[in-house]
Design an enzyme around this catalytic site. Structure first.
Site, PDB file in Angstrom:
ATOM      1  N   CYS A 113       0.838  -1.199   0.000  1.00 57.21           N
ATOM      2  CA  CYS A 113       0.000   0.000   0.000  1.00 57.21           C
ATOM      3  C   CYS A 113       0.877   1.255   0.000  1.00 57.21           C
ATOM      4  O   CYS A 113       1.536   1.537  -0.988  1.00 57.21           O
ATOM      5  CB  CYS A 113      -0.973  -0.030   1.178  1.00 57.21           C
ATOM      6  SG  CYS A 113      -2.316   1.182   1.036  1.00 57.21           S
ATOM      7  N   HIS A 172      -3.429  -5.309   0.389  1.00 55.75           N
ATOM      8  CA  HIS A 172      -2.948  -5.809   1.677  1.00 55.75           C
ATOM      9  C   HIS A 172      -2.975  -7.337   1.699  1.00 55.75           C
ATOM     10  O   HIS A 172      -4.017  -7.936   1.967  1.00 55.75           O
ATOM     11  CB  HIS A 172      -3.810  -5.253   2.812  1.00 55.75           C
ATOM     12  CG  HIS A 172      -3.617  -3.791   3.059  1.00 55.75           C
ATOM     13  ND1 HIS A 172      -2.628  -3.311   3.897  1.00 55.75           N
ATOM     14  CD2 HIS A 172      -4.237  -2.709   2.545  1.00 55.75           C
ATOM     15  CE1 HIS A 172      -2.675  -1.990   3.909  1.00 55.75           C
ATOM     16  NE2 HIS A 172      -3.636  -1.598   3.097  1.00 55.75           N
ATOM     17  N   GLU A 228      -1.786  -9.198   3.906  1.00 54.16           N
ATOM     18  CA  GLU A 228      -1.785  -9.678   5.292  1.00 54.16           C
ATOM     19  C   GLU A 228      -3.177  -9.854   5.885  1.00 54.16           C
ATOM     20  O   GLU A 228      -3.318 -10.396   6.983  1.00 54.16           O
ATOM     21  CB  GLU A 228      -0.968  -8.720   6.169  1.00 54.16           C
ATOM     22  CG  GLU A 228      -1.596  -7.364   6.434  1.00 54.16           C
ATOM     23  CD  GLU A 228      -1.323  -6.314   5.370  1.00 54.16           C
ATOM     24  OE1 GLU A 228      -1.524  -5.119   5.641  1.00 54.16           O
ATOM     25  OE2 GLU A 228      -0.916  -6.690   4.259  1.00 54.16           O
TER      26      GLU A 228
END
Length: 203
Positions: A85, A172, A174
C-alpha cells in the site's frame, strides 16, 4: 537451520501488526526459520542497518507525510524489499515513479488481474480479489520497474524491479479478505531466502 531476519516497518497503518503476525504464522520456510520484527519508521538509517535485516517490508499508512525515513531505507539499503500500500507508493517515489490520488478512495474488495505470475505472484490465479484502498496510488512506473498486476480502477496494482528483488503491491496481502495473501508473503520470503543464500556464497 538458517534464519531469515525480516523487518516490518510500521507506517502507522491499521494493518501493520497483521503483517508481523502473518510472518510469525509462516514461521518456517523449508530449512529457513522466519524471524520477523516490527519497528517504527522513525529509526535512522544507521539504526535500521544496525539491526542487520535480511529483508524489509514497508507497511501501509495514512499518508506520505507520516512515512518517516522509509525513502532513505528504500534508496540506500541493499536488501530485498516488499512495499505494501503506502510502502508500494514510497518505493515508486524513491525510484523516480509518480504517485497521486486514486479515483476510488476508502477500503474495498477489488478484482485484480495478474499480468505476470512470477516471483511474488507465482501460483496465484489470473484474477484474485484483494482488500485495498486507492486513496493514493502509483500512476507512473519508476524506471527499471515493470507492472505485475492491474485492475479496472488502477493500472499499477503491483510492480517489481527488473533486476533487483524489489516489489510493491497496492493491496494488503496480510488481511484475511485478500485471496492468496499468505502465498504472496510466502513467495516474497522465498525470494529473500534465495537472495541470502546467493549472497553467502559470494567470495
Amino acid at each position: 537451520m538458517s534464519e531469515l531476519h525480516v523487518i516490518v516497518v510500521s507506517n502507522l497503518g491499521q494493518f501493520n501488526h497483521l503483517i508481523h503476525r502473518a510472518l510469525r504464522d509462516i514461521e518456517v520456510l523449508g530449512e529457513v526459520f522466519i524471524e520477523p520484527e516490527l519497528v517504527e519508521n522513525t529509526l535512522s538509517l544507521h539504526e535500521m542497518r544496525s539491526l542487520e535485516p535480511d529483508a524489509l517490508i514497508i507497511g501501509g499508512g495514512p499518508d506520505i507525510e507520516k512515512s518517516g525515513n522509509c525513502i532513505q531505507y528504500i534508496q540506500q539499503m541493499d536488501v530485498p524489499m516488499l512495499g505494501i500500500c503506502l510502502g508500494h507508493q514510497l518505493m515508486a517515489l524513491a525510484h523516480g515513479g509518480k504517485v497521486g490520488r486514486g479515483r476510488q478512495g476508502g477500503y474495498a474488495s477489488v478484482e485484480v488481474e495478474v499480468l505476470a505470475e512470477d516471483d511474488i505472484l507465482r501460483g496465484t490465479a489470473p484474477r484474485i480479489r484483494v482488500w485495498t484502498s486507492h486513496m493514493d496510488e502509483v500512476f507512473e512506473l519508476p524506471p527499471s520497474f515493470e507492472r505485475l498486476a492491474r485492475s479496472s480502477i488502477c493500472e499499477i496494482e503491483a510492480m517489481r524491479h527488473t533486476t533487483k528483488p524489489l516489489y510493491g503491491v497496492q493491496w494488503h496481502p496480510e488481511v484475511s479478505h485478500t485471496e492468496k495473501g499468505e502465498l504472496v508473503l510466502r513467495n516474497f520470503l522465498e525470494v529473500c531466502a534465495a537472495h541470502k543464500s546467493a549472497q553467502s556464497r559470494r567470495p
